[in-house]
Design a protein around this motif. Structure first.
Motif, short mmCIF file in Angstrom:
data_model
loop_
_atom_site.label_atom_id
_atom_site.label_comp_id
_atom_site.label_asym_id
_atom_site.label_seq_id
_atom_site.Cartn_x
_atom_site.Cartn_y
_atom_site.Cartn_z
N SER A 173 11.01 21.04 23.39
CA SER A 173 10.87 21.61 21.85
C SER A 173 10.59 20.23 20.98
CB SER A 173 11.48 22.40 21.42
OG SER A 173 12.87 22.11 21.58
N ILE A 174 11.42 19.34 21.36
CA ILE A 174 11.50 17.88 20.58
C ILE A 174 10.41 17.32 20.36
CG2 ILE A 174 12.03 16.33 22.29
CD1 ILE A 174 13.89 14.96 20.26
N TRP A 175 9.15 17.78 21.37
CA TRP A 175 7.94 17.36 21.16
C TRP A 175 6.80 18.36 20.83
CZ3 TRP A 175 11.07 15.48 25.14
CH2 TRP A 175 11.37 14.17 24.91
N ASN A 176 7.29 19.40 20.11
CA ASN A 176 6.16 20.16 19.56
C ASN A 176 5.18 19.91 18.62
OD1 ASN A 176 7.19 22.26 21.61
ND2 ASN A 176 8.58 23.36 19.83
N ASP A 177 5.62 18.79 17.91
CA ASP A 177 4.58 18.32 17.01
C ASP A 177 3.46 17.45 17.37
OD1 ASP A 177 6.31 16.25 17.48
OD2 ASP A 177 6.47 15.80 15.47
N GLU A 178 3.61 17.14 18.69
CA GLU A 178 2.73 16.13 19.43
C GLU A 178 1.27 16.87 19.37
OE1 GLU A 178 4.69 13.80 22.61
OE2 GLU A 178 4.04 15.49 23.35
N LYS A 179 0.27 16.10 19.13
CA LYS A 179 -1.14 16.45 19.48
C LYS A 179 -1.52 16.43 20.55
CE LYS A 179 -2.21 15.36 14.61
NZ LYS A 179 -2.98 14.51 13.68
N ILE A 180 -1.31 17.29 21.52
CA ILE A 180 -1.58 17.17 23.14
C ILE A 180 -3.07 17.15 23.46
CG2 ILE A 180 -1.08 18.64 24.98
CD1 ILE A 180 1.33 19.86 23.96
N ASP A 181 -3.86 17.68 22.45
CA ASP A 181 -5.00 17.52 22.82
C ASP A 181 -5.73 15.81 22.72
OD1 ASP A 181 -4.98 17.38 19.91
OD2 ASP A 181 -6.97 18.45 19.84
N GLU A 182 -5.00 15.16 22.13
CA GLU A 182 -5.13 13.80 22.05
C GLU A 182 -4.44 12.91 22.84
OE1 GLU A 182 -4.42 12.41 17.67
OE2 GLU A 182 -5.74 13.90 17.08
N MET A 183 -3.92 13.45 23.94
CA MET A 183 -3.09 12.96 25.10
C MET A 183 -3.17 13.25 26.31
SD MET A 183 0.78 13.49 23.10
CE MET A 183 1.56 12.02 23.84
N SER A 184 -2.78 12.22 27.30
CA SER A 184 -2.84 13.09 28.50
C SER A 184 -1.74 13.72 28.91
CB SER A 184 -2.60 11.50 29.79
OG SER A 184 -3.98 10.95 29.60
N TRP A 185 -1.78 14.71 29.79
CA TRP A 185 -0.78 15.49 30.07
C TRP A 185 -0.45 16.05 31.69
CZ3 TRP A 185 -2.13 19.98 32.13
CH2 TRP A 185 -3.28 20.86 31.48
N PHE A 186 0.43 16.13 32.20
CA PHE A 186 0.66 16.70 33.50
C PHE A 186 1.56 18.01 33.58
CE2 PHE A 186 -0.15 12.26 34.15
CZ PHE A 186 -1.16 12.36 35.13
N ALA A 187 1.15 19.22 34.08
CA ALA A 187 1.87 20.31 34.20
C ALA A 187 2.68 20.11 35.71
CB ALA A 187 0.90 21.65 34.16
N LEU A 188 3.80 19.99 35.31
CA LEU A 188 4.74 19.48 36.65
C LEU A 188 5.31 20.78 37.12
CD1 LEU A 188 6.25 16.19 35.62
CD2 LEU A 188 3.95 16.76 37.00
N ASP A 189 5.54 21.13 38.36
CA ASP A 189 6.17 22.17 38.99
C ASP A 189 7.07 21.59 39.86
OD1 ASP A 189 6.89 24.81 39.41
OD2 ASP A 189 5.15 25.36 40.56
#
Length: 138
Positions: A94-110
């Protein structure tokens, strides 16, 4: 097994150790799942569509002094050019809820889990990261 290592940096005034702890706690509270975001354009290197290379079996996050780490299995990924939808059930702490995720790389980790000191030593991460400031494929 193909792995990619990301050395964490400070974020929002938090130390790399705290950033790692937040991701671990978030995963533990969310079925061992976390959405890891980075401003590195790493998901394009991960993509089999672009590189023709084997996909990663694990993403490893480590602190700047390589004293703590975690690993997770990437189930999906994206970067600002791909703009893939985030898989259901994967969210950032939640601390990063304000990030613009569509402007970043991300990995969904399981299956996120903490790495022991012996795991980290066996990986010899400082040598693996030599010449690459934040990530290395192993």
């Amino acid at each position: 097994m193909v792995k990619e290592v990301h050395k964490l940096a400070e974020s929002k005034g938090l130390s790399p150790e705290t950033v790692l702890d937040i991701h671990l706690l978030h995963a533990q509270a969310n079925g061992n799942k976390v959405l890891y975001t980075t401003d590195l354009h790493s998901a394009d290197k991960y993509s089999t569509e672009k590189s023709g290379k084997e996909t990663k079996d694990e993403i490893i996050l480590v602190t700047s002094k390589f004293e703590k780490g975690l690993k997770g299995i990437p189930v999906n990924y994206s970067n600002k050019d791909m703009k893939r939808p985030i898989p259901q059930g994967y969210i950032v702490p939640s601390i990063w809820n304000d990030e613009k995720i569509d402007e970043m790389s991300w990995f969904a980790l399981d299956n996120v889990e903490e790495l022991s000191k012996s795991d980290l030593e066996a990986l010899n991460i400082p040598e693996l990261l030599a010449g690459r400031p934040n990530r290395k494929q192993i």
